[in-house]
Design a protein around this motif. Sequence first.
Motif, PDB file in Angstrom:
ATOM      1  N   SER A 111      49.549  45.030  54.376  1.00  0.00           N
ATOM      2  CA  SER A 111      49.199  46.426  54.623  1.00  0.00           C
ATOM      3  C   SER A 111      49.772  47.282  53.507  1.00  0.00           C
ATOM      4  O   SER A 111      50.883  47.007  53.011  1.00  0.00           O
ATOM      5  N   LYS A 113      50.954  50.071  53.919  1.00  0.00           N
ATOM      6  CA  LYS A 113      52.108  50.765  54.477  1.00  0.00           C
ATOM      7  C   LYS A 113      53.381  49.935  54.359  1.00  0.00           C
ATOM      8  O   LYS A 113      54.479  50.447  54.580  1.00  0.00           O
ATOM      9  N   THR A 115      55.652  49.026  52.350  1.00  0.00           N
ATOM     10  CA  THR A 115      56.229  49.295  51.033  1.00  0.00           C
ATOM     11  C   THR A 115      57.436  48.415  50.723  1.00  0.00           C
ATOM     12  O   THR A 115      57.724  48.161  49.546  1.00  0.00           O
ATOM     13  N   ASP A 163      53.431  49.583  62.902  1.00  0.00           N
ATOM     14  CA  ASP A 163      53.255  51.032  62.779  1.00  0.00           C
ATOM     15  C   ASP A 163      54.209  51.782  63.702  1.00  0.00           C
ATOM     16  O   ASP A 163      54.709  52.863  63.352  1.00  0.00           O
TER      17      ASP A 163
END
Length: 402
Positions: A111, A113, A115, A163
């Motif tokens: 993903s 996201k 990081t 998430d």
Amino acid sequence: MPSSSLNKKLVLTYSVWKKLLALFGLALALLLAWAGFLSNFFILEVSFILLGAYWAWVILGYVSTISITLYPDKIVKRSWLGETTIPTHALLVADSQDQDGAKSWRFFHGSNKNTRESIQVVGSFLSSELRLWLDSYRRNIYRLGSFSSRPLSSNSAVCVEFDKALSSFRFMAVLTGVYLLVYVIYATMLYWQYPVFAGYAPQLPAWPVRLLFVAVALAAYPLLQTLTKPPVNVPNYSLRVAQAQQQAFRSALIANGVAWLGLPLFLLCGNRLDFYLMLLIGAIYYYDFYPRLSTWESILQAAPEAQSVQVTVPRRSMQVSLALLGGLSLASYAGNPNDFRIRQQDCVDDQGNPVECHSSGSHGGGSGSGSSYRGNSGSDSHSSTRRGGFGFFGGSHSSFGG
């Protein structure tokens, strides 16, 4: 490079002279942070220090890179701070153009996201030949286009729970932003009230108090390490996920809580470097323990067994040690301690003449809530001004000629 050569690897190294050139950017970033620190305008102080620290961290990431090795099943980055490995069974790649026109790539696991499990390749630090080899490897071995990928579905259980963990950390980051705003307001009011703010408890020895706060920050590290371990011996799926989410929230709370220790330490001792020391340690903890998608894959047992690889994260102990050493060196007061206190640029004596602002070191009544200050004009007839309370409405403001 033939696309069928799946046993081949590609080793990328950055140009040495480009790294040396980047050191000038690092010096500018530190200069920006120092200019903000000396500005006596606290919203600029915080903004410049955060911006300078961010760019210094980015540039250090470039300079500290030793090599980036691409394998068919993983990507490995070696740097001064350790080694990072991401698998390629669910690889994403994002590319961008640098200012000089060179293309850069960032590889993500699962993903964009994620990081903390990503590796950036800066095209401007590579030779033109290595950029061509990298583009060929990306297309022929990984079979990735501009942003084509084999990501995990955003609706999968792994991504949903990942998430949620990210939301906990982002919520705490927002609270830290509010905390910085509180510091800006409080520091501004102290600047209006005190010629030199020496803390609300100057009778306390500064270094033992500081070491106590640092010890509390260090004690949070093993606790954070424990919270990053996936729940064990929890056969119930829902309970295991709920427990992992609680651990993620507590990790975010503890990491940011360490940063929040800076304001009480500053209010006790009056030194702004104490505030930024704790903020630095908390920021390192926040970055180091930021959620990773592979952790949630192991918790939910969703990673493909045939393609999964051992994920190696940067060595946290080295990062934290470097941060603490750097922070403690900043707080070592190589010069005058008053240089790092909130102090007005212009102070006057009882006759309105400009003098140097400094603390007399006396505190009336032993309460520790107010400080006495006098102008250093060489005359013993100048009276001290007791400044009790807080804000505009407590104490007198003779330093403004009132």
